[in-house]
Design an enzyme around this catalytic site. Sequence first.
Site, mmCIF file in Angstrom:
data_model
loop_
_atom_site.group_PDB
_atom_site.id
_atom_site.type_symbol
_atom_site.label_atom_id
_atom_site.label_comp_id
_atom_site.label_asym_id
_atom_site.label_seq_id
_atom_site.Cartn_x
_atom_site.Cartn_y
_atom_site.Cartn_z
ATOM 1 N N TYR A 53 2.437 -9.072 8.484
ATOM 2 C CA TYR A 53 3.672 -8.237 8.200
ATOM 3 C C TYR A 53 5.093 -8.840 8.826
ATOM 4 O O TYR A 53 5.883 -8.622 8.212
ATOM 5 C CB TYR A 53 3.502 -6.715 8.710
ATOM 6 C CG TYR A 53 2.273 -5.951 7.887
ATOM 7 C CD1 TYR A 53 3.016 -5.327 6.586
ATOM 8 C CD2 TYR A 53 1.220 -5.903 8.128
ATOM 9 C CE1 TYR A 53 2.181 -4.453 5.923
ATOM 10 C CE2 TYR A 53 0.177 -5.015 7.308
ATOM 11 C CZ TYR A 53 0.888 -4.228 6.367
ATOM 12 O OH TYR A 53 -0.100 -3.686 5.637
ATOM 13 N N HIS A 89 2.308 -2.671 12.227
ATOM 14 C CA HIS A 89 2.920 -3.484 11.246
ATOM 15 C C HIS A 89 3.857 -4.279 11.834
ATOM 16 O O HIS A 89 4.666 -4.765 11.061
ATOM 17 C CB HIS A 89 3.079 -2.755 9.963
ATOM 18 C CG HIS A 89 2.069 -2.385 9.141
ATOM 19 N ND1 HIS A 89 2.155 -1.520 8.082
ATOM 20 C CD2 HIS A 89 0.677 -2.206 9.490
ATOM 21 C CE1 HIS A 89 0.902 -1.246 7.528
ATOM 22 N NE2 HIS A 89 0.113 -1.545 8.424
#
Length: 423
Positions: free
Chosen positions: A242, A195
């Site tokens: 992200y 992420h």
Amino acid sequence: MKVTVVGGGSTYTPELVDGISRLRSVLDISELWLVDPAQDRLKLVGGISQRILDHAGHPGRIHTTSDLEAGVADADVVLIQLRIGGQRARQGDETWPHEACCIGQETTGPGGLAKALRTVPAVLRVAEAVRKHARPDAWIVDFTNPVGIVTRALLEAGHRAVGLCNVAIGFQRKFAQMLGVDSSSVSLAHLGLNHLSWERGVLVDGEDVLPRLLTDRLQELADQVHLPGSLLTLQGAVPSYYLRYFYAHDEVLAEQLREGTRAEAVMAVEAALLEKYADPTVVTKPEELASRGGAYYSEAAVDLMASLISDRGDVQVVNLRNNGAMPFLPDDQVIEVPARIGAQGLQIQPVGEIPEEMAGLISGVARYERLALDAALYSTPADGRDRVVRALLAHPLVGQFDRAEKLADLLLAANRDHLAWAR
């Protein structure tokens, strides 16, 4: 072979079963065991899972149980997909950080720390059962967020584990669609942490076509990750969506304050899915499952399990120990990069030179992850709050001491029931 899914009552599971049914030539599973304490959900998910296999003519059998030891006994692969506290805890992760002017997100920032604190001890308990009862050479595949921190906990405890996320395969499929080629011909120069990653190359039959995509399809790529095209041009890369929490924090926070949470949307989708799962006439995965998230999760999981078991030696993007691949990180830091997958282990592929602004952000988040894992593993009533404050203080999205203290108190108030040392 026997595969066990711990957290098998998740509404994600039929997505995995659909992949198993379609990709039988890649991975031939005779037994799929679903382990979950939620008997009501387990019955519904197990029922539709068996119907999916039967409808596809797959001979595999679905078994459901709340007994962890029975579920993992003699398993070849154990896939862990837990959500401690359920969507209600996620709802908290996505809201209480707003009180300190921080984003609310289940894997990034203060909410991600809360999830790690709840999750790491539970996953390690599962892993110990795997060590004792599964096959001696069994693999643990972690799909439980935050994947990087959880996988590091597993590896530090000596488990045969690898972390998996669907971000990279999602990009691979997107690029293949844009280029009008088969996804099997596309490979990625994927770099970063879970992420917190960038696509720095898109190779089609060995040729890097990313520079052309960043010229010809720049706006489409920028829209995909909700970031300015000028950023992609500056970096010569496509950041994971992200990264928006870092590169556009204030904009994202404003959006979150205006809109409902992802947890609320997922709870509505799950209610519709469980109603469909209860219908004995439903024999394929419902369309609503596409709204649940986890796109291409089944393909990624099946491909990874097949390579771990059959020693195919192909390259996939996974989460594993750094071991010098990024020299500015400790060897035991878990990174997310392409690796050659085989039954005997994982071999990281060369990652190349990393631009300074990427290396700086990776380093900062990696140090936060070390402190987050320490808080999850070692907190006591005497020092737990201080460990949480230190982890938050190190996070690039927090930084300020008064904010870190406020967030720590909010985190503990929202998660006291899930943290034995904080009660």
